[in-house]
Design an enzyme around this catalytic site. Structure first.
Site, PDB file in Angstrom:
ATOM      1  NE  ARG A 100      -3.186   0.383   2.733  1.00 50.23           N
ATOM      2  CZ  ARG A 100      -4.581   0.628   2.194  1.00 50.23           C
ATOM      3  NH1 ARG A 100      -4.908  -0.345   1.380  1.00 50.23           N
ATOM      4  NH2 ARG A 100      -4.803   1.863   2.430  1.00 50.23           N
ATOM      5  CB  CYS A 145      -5.810  -4.490   3.771  1.00 52.36           C
ATOM      6  SG  CYS A 145      -4.988  -4.827   5.400  1.00 52.36           S
ATOM      7  N   PRO A 174      -9.410   2.841   3.537  1.00 56.13           N
ATOM      8  CG  PRO A 174     -10.816   4.184   4.382  1.00 56.13           C
ATOM      9  CD  PRO A 174     -10.088   2.841   4.809  1.00 56.13           C
ATOM     10  CB  VAL A 175      -6.223   6.313  -0.036  1.00 59.05           C
ATOM     11  CG1 VAL A 175      -5.478   5.000   0.139  1.00 59.05           C
ATOM     12  CG2 VAL A 175      -7.090   5.922  -1.423  1.00 59.05           C
ATOM     13  CG  ASP A 176     -11.375   8.810   3.091  1.00 54.28           C
ATOM     14  OD1 ASP A 176     -12.232   9.543   3.805  1.00 54.28           O
ATOM     15  OD2 ASP A 176     -10.568   7.953   3.356  1.00 54.28           O
ATOM     16  CG  LEU A 177      -8.449  10.914   5.521  1.00 55.05           C
ATOM     17  CD1 LEU A 177      -7.801  10.532   7.055  1.00 55.05           C
ATOM     18  CD2 LEU A 177      -9.434  12.074   6.029  1.00 55.05           C
ATOM     19  CG  ASP A 224       1.656  -1.561  13.039  1.00 58.20           C
ATOM     20  OD1 ASP A 224       2.611  -0.701  12.474  1.00 58.20           O
ATOM     21  OD2 ASP A 224       0.711  -1.735  12.845  1.00 58.20           O
TER      22      ASP A 224
HETATM   23  C1  EPZ Z   1       0.645   3.139   8.610  1.00 53.61           C
HETATM   24  O1  EPZ Z   1      -0.463   2.726   7.837  1.00 53.61           O
HETATM   25  C2  EPZ Z   1       1.483   1.867   8.834  1.00 53.61           C
HETATM   26  N1  EPZ Z   1       2.047   1.593   7.539  1.00 53.61           N
HETATM   27  C3  EPZ Z   1       0.659   0.815   9.448  1.00 53.61           C
HETATM   28  O2  EPZ Z   1       1.744  -0.268   9.641  1.00 53.61           O
HETATM   29  C4  EPZ Z   1       0.270   1.098  10.535  1.00 53.61           C
HETATM   30  O3  EPZ Z   1      -0.631   0.042  11.265  1.00 53.61           O
HETATM   31  C5  EPZ Z   1      -0.670   2.438  10.604  1.00 53.61           C
HETATM   32  O4  EPZ Z   1       0.092   3.513  10.137  1.00 53.61           O
HETATM   33  C6  EPZ Z   1      -1.186   2.943  11.899  1.00 53.61           C
HETATM   34  O5  EPZ Z   1      -0.169   3.145  12.776  1.00 53.61           O
HETATM   35  C7  EPZ Z   1       2.940   2.129   6.812  1.00 53.61           C
HETATM   36  O6  EPZ Z   1       3.774   3.025   7.484  1.00 53.61           O
HETATM   37  C8  EPZ Z   1       3.674   1.734   5.750  1.00 53.61           C
HETATM   38  P1  EPZ Z   1      -3.147   5.296   8.539  1.00 53.61           P
HETATM   39  P2  EPZ Z   1      -1.420   3.813   7.289  1.00 53.61           P
HETATM   40  O7  EPZ Z   1      -3.679   6.111   7.508  1.00 53.61           O
HETATM   41  O8  EPZ Z   1      -0.674   5.128   6.917  1.00 53.61           O
HETATM   42  C9  EPZ Z   1      -7.889   5.347   8.687  1.00 53.61           C
HETATM   43  C10 EPZ Z   1       2.711  -2.494   9.578  1.00 53.61           C
HETATM   44  O9  EPZ Z   1       2.294  -3.457  10.129  1.00 53.61           O
HETATM   45  N2  EPZ Z   1      -7.983   6.272   7.262  1.00 53.61           N
HETATM   46  O10 EPZ Z   1      -2.457   6.100   9.929  1.00 53.61           O
HETATM   47  O11 EPZ Z   1      -2.014   2.982   6.307  1.00 53.61           O
HETATM   48  C11 EPZ Z   1      -7.498   3.888   8.589  1.00 53.61           C
HETATM   49  O12 EPZ Z   1      -8.642   3.135   8.066  1.00 53.61           O
HETATM   50  C12 EPZ Z   1       1.719  -1.412   8.973  1.00 53.61           C
HETATM   51  O13 EPZ Z   1       3.996  -2.048   9.500  1.00 53.61           O
HETATM   52  C13 EPZ Z   1      -8.801   6.653   6.677  1.00 53.61           C
HETATM   53  O14 EPZ Z   1     -10.205   6.587   7.087  1.00 53.61           O
HETATM   54  O15 EPZ Z   1      -2.537   4.046   8.486  1.00 53.61           O
HETATM   55  C14 EPZ Z   1      -7.265   3.731  10.010  1.00 53.61           C
HETATM   56  O16 EPZ Z   1      -8.364   3.426  10.630  1.00 53.61           O
HETATM   57  C15 EPZ Z   1       0.307  -2.153   8.820  1.00 53.61           C
HETATM   58  N3  EPZ Z   1      -8.796   7.519   5.315  1.00 53.61           N
HETATM   59  C16 EPZ Z   1      -6.756   5.097  10.434  1.00 53.61           C
HETATM   60  O17 EPZ Z   1      -6.949   6.115   9.407  1.00 53.61           O
HETATM   61  C17 EPZ Z   1      -7.614   7.701   4.768  1.00 53.61           C
HETATM   62  O18 EPZ Z   1      -7.409   7.937   3.819  1.00 53.61           O
HETATM   63  C18 EPZ Z   1      -5.026   5.075  10.710  1.00 53.61           C
HETATM   64  O19 EPZ Z   1      -4.595   4.943   9.350  1.00 53.61           O
HETATM   65  C19 EPZ Z   1      -6.468   7.056   5.533  1.00 53.61           C
HETATM   66  C20 EPZ Z   1      -6.635   6.545   6.625  1.00 53.61           C
END
Ligand code: EPZ
Length: 434
Positions: free
Chosen positions: A99, A123, A129-132, A317
């Site tokens: 991702r 996943c 999602p990636v809406d943000l 994590d």
């Molecule tokens: C990062 O993922 C890490 N990955 C993840 O580690 C980690 O679990 C996560 O941050 C939380 O700490 C990397 O750094 C590559 P988020 P990321 O955007 O950036 C929601 C591992 O095991 N959200 O902070 O994808 C989302 O669904 C991996 O090493 C939206 O709703 O996580 C979640 O509930 C797995 N819309 C929350 O935000 C969006 O556009 C936090 O996700 C983006 C996120």
């Protein structure tokens, strides 16, 4: 297909070294695209995700030199020459594997004003999602459209322009992606409820070293003043905080009372107070001294319930690994994930090893076995952190545990079986047919 086999009951002692951070390295590699020249990154871990991202960069025309030695404890360096950027795309077959390839949206928009990036697929543990990310790019003035599963982004004439962007919830990935694009956007960008994870801070420090104007790193409000161009630099990645937490939990599980495991090359503060406080509450003695963490084996493990939260909260994590630790505690506990509410694919596998874990909505209720070993079994990996939790369970299981599909583990742990074997664990890798 590879599996790891663990013969349980052996003492974990001696030394374990923490490698470079996976999640930070991926963001640093994306940042290299922003500069018209050669960036050198030190302490890049030898991981499948790093190899995948290197290929993502190569598709755009970057030259990536990375000849790591997985068995060496010396940090590895990567050289990224982004001078000849000419293909502004991140293809499905790579984004689907990892991702974080979606960072190419901000990187290509920031460097070249346009990008075509595959939307990440599903996943193991539910919607991500990636809406943000998309709303952030639109706020900077980018025109966003979808074409056959690809996000197509184009900066307006005159380039991206600064904006005030609020994230809800706080997102590591969206914060990093928007910062990649905002670094060269005209004017001021203010990110509200920005992620404060160490990965974001260290990534922001690289942008600063490249000439970007960034304030408020590590706080919920990050402010950026756009600059015309960024310069290539040499930069050192930080240690992997999740690897550190995983090793501390391994020691609490498998280091005999009176013996110690010494973990080196670490940055304990990156674990966050919530994890360190929870670990202290288990009554397993540990000490922090600069880049070294020592964990002493304990007679008993006190049950400690945790709920995950953005940094400095308890890392999501590490919740699977914590659940394994709680199976050995002398009482019941609860593990709640508030970030990924369905990240429990390891639970049925742990229960196949004799654990007594029950999932209710976003919480696992764990019945502690007060040190009674689990039972070795064949168990299936489903994602990176779930797979390492099964390896940890194998350390405290009677007989052999076969952890299948360890390609999940190889994405985020550098030479885990080699490191654990050097610290006394009976573990080996085998090929098998599925
Ligand atoms: C990062 O993922 C890490 N990955 C993840 O580690 C980690 O679990 C996560 O941050 C939380 O700490 C990397 O750094 C590559 P988020 P990321 O955007 O950036 C929601 C591992 O095991 N959200 O902070 O994808 C989302 O669904 C991996 O090493 C939206 O709703 O996580 C979640 O509930 C797995 N819309 C929350 O935000 C969006 O556009 C936090 O996700 C983006 C996120």
């Amino acid at each position: 297909m590879d599996k790891l086999v663990i013969r349980g009951g052996n003492a974990l002692h001696g030394r374990l070294h923490v490698g470079g951070s996976k999640n930070t390295a991926l963001a640093l590699m994306a940042a290299a695209v922003l500069a018209d020249g050669t960036t050198t990154l030190h302490n890049v871990p030898v991981l499948q995700d790093v190899f995948t991202f290197a290929n993502v960069l190569r598709v755009t025309g970057c030259r990536v030199t990375y000849k790591p030695d997985a068995n060496a404890d010396t940090p590895d360096s990567m050289v990224i020459d982004a001078a000849d950027l000419h293909h502004l795309e991140a293809p499905y077959d790579l984004v689907n594997k990892m991702r974080a390839s979606f960072y190419m949206l901000g990187a290509l928009l920031g460097r070249a004003g346009e990008a075509r990036v595959s939307l990440p697929g599903g996943c193991a543990w539910g919607p991500r999602p990636v809406d943000l990310h998309l709303r952030g790019m639109e706020a900077l003035g980018a025109e966003i459209s979808m074409d056959q599963g690809y996000v197509v982004a184009k900066a307006p004439a005159g380039g991206l322009r600064g904006a005030r962007i609020h994230f809800e919830p706080s997102s590591v990935g969206a914060t990093i992606n928007v910062m990649l694009a905002a670094a060269t956007a005209k004017g001021t960008t203010v990110l509200e409820n920005a992620a404060a994870e160490p990965d974001v801070v260290v990534f922001g420090q690289l942008l600063q070293a490249m000439g970007a104007h960034v304030d408020g790193l590590g706080t919920p409000t990050v402010t950026m003043e756009g600059v015309d161009a960024l310069r290539p630099v040499t930069f050192t990645n930080c240690p992997d905080r999740i690897e550190l937490g995983t090793y501390m939990i391994a020691a609490a599980l498998a280091t005999p009372p009176g013996e110690r495991l010494v973990i080196t090359g670490a940055e304990p503060a990156h674990l966050g107070d919530a994890f360190l406080d929870a670990f202290a509450a288990t009554a397993v003695p540990f000490s922090l001294d600069g880049d070294t963490v020592e964990v002493e084996g304990a007679e008993r493990i006190a049950p400690v319930s945790v709920a995950t939260a953005p940094y400095p909260g308890f890392p999501t994590d590490l919740q699977a690994q914590w659940t394994v630790l709680m199976t050995q505690a002398d009482g019941p506990s609860r593990v709640t994930d508030t970030i990924y509410t369905d990240r429990f694919k390891h639970i049925p596998e742990l229960n196949r090893m004799g654990a007594e874990c029950a999932v209710h909505e976003h919480t696992v209720e764990v019945r502690g076995r007060n040190g009674r070993p689990l039972q070795g079994a064949h168990v299936m990996s489903t994602d990176l952190r779930a797979s390492v939790s099964l390896v940890l369970a194998g350390l405290v299981a009677a007989g052999e545990t076969h952890v299948l599909r360890v390609y999940h583990l190889d994405r985020g742990y550098e030479n885990l079986e080699g490191k654990l074997r050097r610290a006394g664990i009976d573990i080996w890798r085998e090929e098998y047919q599925e």
